[in-house]
Design a protein around this motif. Structure first.
Motif, PDB file in Angstrom:
ATOM      1  N   ARG A 118      15.293  -5.898  11.079  1.00 65.19           N
ATOM      2  CA  ARG A 118      14.004  -6.481  10.689  1.00 65.19           C
ATOM      3  C   ARG A 118      14.311  -7.843  10.112  1.00 65.19           C
ATOM      4  NH1 ARG A 118       9.951  -1.936   8.624  1.00 65.19           N
ATOM      5  NH2 ARG A 118       8.623  -3.743   8.704  1.00 65.19           N
ATOM      6  N   GLN A 159       3.168  -0.214  12.519  1.00 67.24           N
ATOM      7  CA  GLN A 159       2.525  -1.467  12.903  1.00 67.24           C
ATOM      8  C   GLN A 159       1.975  -2.254  11.713  1.00 67.24           C
ATOM      9  OE1 GLN A 159      -0.449  -0.131  15.679  1.00 67.24           O
ATOM     10  NE2 GLN A 159       1.050   0.443  17.244  1.00 67.24           N
ATOM     11  N   THR A 160       2.051  -1.696  10.500  1.00 64.18           N
ATOM     12  CA  THR A 160       1.514  -2.363   9.312  1.00 64.18           C
ATOM     13  C   THR A 160       2.592  -3.209   8.651  1.00 64.18           C
ATOM     14  OG1 THR A 160      -0.028  -0.535   8.936  1.00 64.18           O
ATOM     15  CG2 THR A 160       0.384  -2.014   7.084  1.00 64.18           C
ATOM     16  N   SER A 161       2.303  -4.469   8.402  1.00 62.65           N
ATOM     17  CA  SER A 161       3.266  -5.358   7.757  1.00 62.65           C
ATOM     18  C   SER A 161       3.332  -5.063   6.266  1.00 62.65           C
ATOM     19  CB  SER A 161       2.873  -6.821   7.978  1.00 62.65           C
ATOM     20  OG  SER A 161       1.589  -7.076   7.427  1.00 62.65           O
TER      21      SER A 161
END
Length: 303
Positions: free
Chosen positions: A302, A106-108
């Motif tokens: 992505r 969940q971390t960009s």
């Protein structure tokens, strides 16, 4: 995208020993280390107290910080903006690995580098709910095999790498920069017999192809990848575009890139190069590829 490797294992399994080995043998690679534990953790000569948001710079240019669970995501985001090659989270021996993995996903600014679970070959029977932990792992490091007459057989889907003193080849986990070639004193690691090191226990296969692959056939290959295949990385050319591929265990990520031929490196334990090459050659497209065919790849893409 900076890869984030989660290093987990029960108390006393050898996580810090393995981490120190990675720091000593990773050449010029800049590693961000997040220690998610309480008490006092020694990273070589640096004693890092478990204070929230504390950070020190190690002698090789790596960073090390100690955080509790509530601040881990903030520190991960902070390190993602630093000039690092990889981030390693050393989880508490009582941490829930699945929660750390979800946080990474969940971390960009980062990509998932895999869950490495360390098992003590001597005390593995004392680990609570070991089968569940092994089921979550992308790679199992069976540590301290020098202390048992025969390594225990672990029932898990992930590749198992038996080692002593946490000596795992860093190239198995992340890209390694060449070392500083300036004058230095030889270490004991330089003088040891490397036939017993981790790189003697795994293989890498390189696959190159000028013809585009069929998206469904290639995704089917990834879904049914042979036992022992841990990582796949490189570029894959399809009829509908070229993508950079990154896989760790069951995790798959495709990123669109400029046109290039297929160039892949596959890394694993006990893999058969000829069989993998034949399987990949069977993925070559023998006809046109439609937009609907490309959906097999785009669901993992992505932007």
């Amino acid at each position: 995208m900076i890869p984030v490797v989660v290093l987990a294992g029960f108390l006393g399994s050898g996580k810090t020993t393995l981490l120190n080995h990675l720091l000593r043998t990773s050449g010029g690679t800049r590693i961000g280390v997040v220690v998610n534990d309480f008490g006092r953790v020694n990273i070589d000569a640096f004693a890092v107290s478990a204070q929230v948001d504390s950070m020190v710079t190690l002698s090789n240019g790596c960073l090390c910080c100690a955080v509790d669970g509530t601040e881990l995501d903030d520190m991960l985001a902070k390190l993602a903006s630093a000039d690092l090659d990889v981030i390693v989270i050393e989880a508490s021996g009582l941490a829930e690995p699945s929660a750390l993995v979800r946080m990474v996903l969940q971390t960009s600014g980062v990509s998932y580098g895999g869950l490495i679970y360390v098992v003590d070959a001597v005390e593995h029977g004392a680990v609570p709910d070991l089968p569940r932990a092994l089921a979550l792992a992308d790679l199992v490091v069976l540590n301290k095999v020098d202390r048992v007459s025969e390594p225990p057989a672990l029932d898990c889907p992930a590749p198992v790498l038996p080692v002593s003193y946490g000596r795992i080849d860093p190239a198995l986990l992340f890209e390694v920069r060449p070392p500083d070639l300036g004058p230095r004193q030889l270490s004991f690691d330089d003088l040891e017999d490397h036939s017993t090191h981790a790189h003697a226990s795994y293989d890498s296969v390189t696959f190159e192809c000028d013809e585009p692959l069929h998206p469904k056939l290639f995704v089917d290959f990834l879904a049914a990848r042979p036992e022992g295949l841990f990582r796949a990385k490189g570029f894959v050319r399809f009829g509908g575009g070229t993508f950079m591929l990154h896989t760790v265990g069951p995790y798959v990520s495709f990123t669109p890139v400029d046109d290039a031929p297929t160039q892949l490196v596959l890394i694993g334990a006990g893999i058969e190069p000829d069989s993998l090459t034949d399987w990949l050659l069977a993925c070559v497209a023998d006809g046109p590829v439609t937009e609907q065919d490309m959906l097999w790849v785009l669901r993992y893409a992505r932007d």
